[in-house]
Enzyme design. Structure first.
Site: not given
Ligand SMILES: Cc1ncc(COP(=O)(O)O)c(C=O)c1O
Length: 389
Positions: A79, A186, A208, A331
């Site tokens: 993010t 991903q 993660h 998310c």
């Molecule tokens: C495609 C994608 N982009 C961004 C994110 C956000 O990642 P983070 O949890 O490291 O902020 C995710 C998390 O689910 C995701 O699947």
């Protein structure tokens, strides 16, 4: 190396997050308990050791993604990487940026783009996707002719698993002199991605999603790209992202990338074979089952299904103590709204209501697969029987 314990439900939500690889945990632990120096402390060996660990991690990330360590900025996750790339790009240019964005991007991309539009820093052009989540490349070319500055298309979708043709997208971006931002959260560690050779301008990733720790990620920036930092402070990371470096997290990301680089080629076909087995078991017992996504270009661990007539939340409520799966993206699942991805691919309402995202990974066992298939079919049949009474 099964991360599940007997009392706990079988974990099949790897797109939300992955269990950590014990080898990653072990390395991180050393940097939490023994080599706990600040990577910016130049006056003692604790600092030297931490700094060396960060340099090693940068090399490990760079090797997995095919770039040079100097192109990597460590962040708190995808993010933040996304925000740094998109806000940083727009803030570095005085003019309103024309952004072409796919409607099936993660909310971190969509919300950042919307915020930039509201601030008058960007104008958004929505790209087209088909029912399998495939980008319409002809339409992308068409909109690029109108003068697009930045293209946002993810490497692989976090719900339906569709893998994008990132080389073709980068070629189009280069042809029209547009920057290409790729959210590879991903895709990284699951599909081969060569940042420099492909010609991506900015790439976001997160530890993660590849058996590393939460709260650590990176942004890859092409050496000639110009970004304004979001976080100001002590000038860490060449001023691009200030703040004391999260050494254990960065070490964890590096180790996770090293292991993906070494093991991805063996792990991914094995994961795909398990996914295909689960898919065929479910198809055999639930003939009306619909498989979503691009069946030819799909993440190995992704199985996104719809069962017409099923209320997915009812099934999840019944199964949640035995099997951990999702109705959509974790998310955003705190918010009770139909998935924007399923809406954007124009999935009919009954298929959206009956959608289940199952995602597996390298710790998923054959027993997990057969047990999950049994649980899903029995629960589905029980719900439908009750429904018919
Ligand atoms: C495609 C994608 N982009 C961004 C994110 C956000 O990642 P983070 O949890 O490291 O902020 C995710 C998390 O689910 C995701 O699947």
């Amino acid at each position: 190396m099964n991360a599940n314990t007997q009392e706990k439900p079988i974990y099949m939500d790897y797109h939300a997050t992955t269990p950590m690889d014990p080898r990653v945990v072990e390395r991180m632990l050393y940097y939490m308990t023994q080599a706990y120096g600040n990577a910016s402390s130049t006056d003692h060996v604790y600092g030297d050791e931490a700094e060396a660990a960060v340099a090693t991690a940068a090399r490990q990330v760079a090797t997995l993604l095919g770039t040079a360590p100097r192109n990597i900025i460590f962040t708190s996750g995808a993010t933040e990487s996304i925000n740094l790339a998109l806000q940083g790009h727009c803030n570095a240019r005085g003019t309103c940026q024309q952004i072409a964005v796919s409607p099936i991007e993660h909310k971190a991309v969509l919300d950042t783009c919307q915020a930039l539009q509201e601030q008058g820093k960007a104008t958004l052009t929505w790209l087209h996707v088909d029912q399998q989540g495939r980008i319409d490349l002809d339409y992308l070319r068409e909109v690029c002719q109108t003068g697009i500055d930045l293209i946002c298309i993810m490497a692989a979708n976090n719900e339906i698993g569709t893998i994008a043709p990132i080389q073709e997208i980068a070629n189009i971006a280069a042809q029209y002199n547009a920057a290409y931002f790729c959210d590879a959260t991903q895709g990284a560690g699951k599909i081969p991605i060569d940042f420099d050779t492909i010609g991506i301008t900015y790439l976001a990733l997160s530890a993660h999603k590849m058996y590393g720790p939460k709260g650590t990620g990176a942004l890859l920036i092409q050496s000639d790209a110009n970004l304004v930092p979001l976080i100001h402070g002590g000038g860490h990371q060449r001023g691009m992202r200030s703040g004391t470096l999260n050494v254990p997290g960065i070490v964890g990301l590096g180790e996770a990338c090293k292991l993906r680089y070494q093991e991805m080629d063996q792990d991914e076909p094995a994961i795909q074979a398990k996914r295909d087995h689960l898919q065929s078991l479910l198809q055999a017992h639930i003939p009306q089952l619909v498989i979503n996504g691009d069946l030819k270009h799909r993440l190995a661990g992704n199985l996104h299904i719809s069962i017409p007539g099923l209320d997915n939340s009812m099934l999840i409520a019944r199964i949640r103590h035995q099997l951990a799966i999702s109705t959509g993206s974790a998310c955003t699942s705190g918010i009770e709204a139909p998935s924007h991805v399923l809406q954007a691919i124009h999935l009919p309402t009954d298929l959206i209501e009956g959608a289940l995202r199952i995602s597996i990974g390298k710790f998923t066992t054959d027993t997990d697969i057969t047990t999950a298939a049994h649980l899903l079919t029995q629960t589905y049949k029980a719900i439908m029987q009750k429904h018919d009474q």
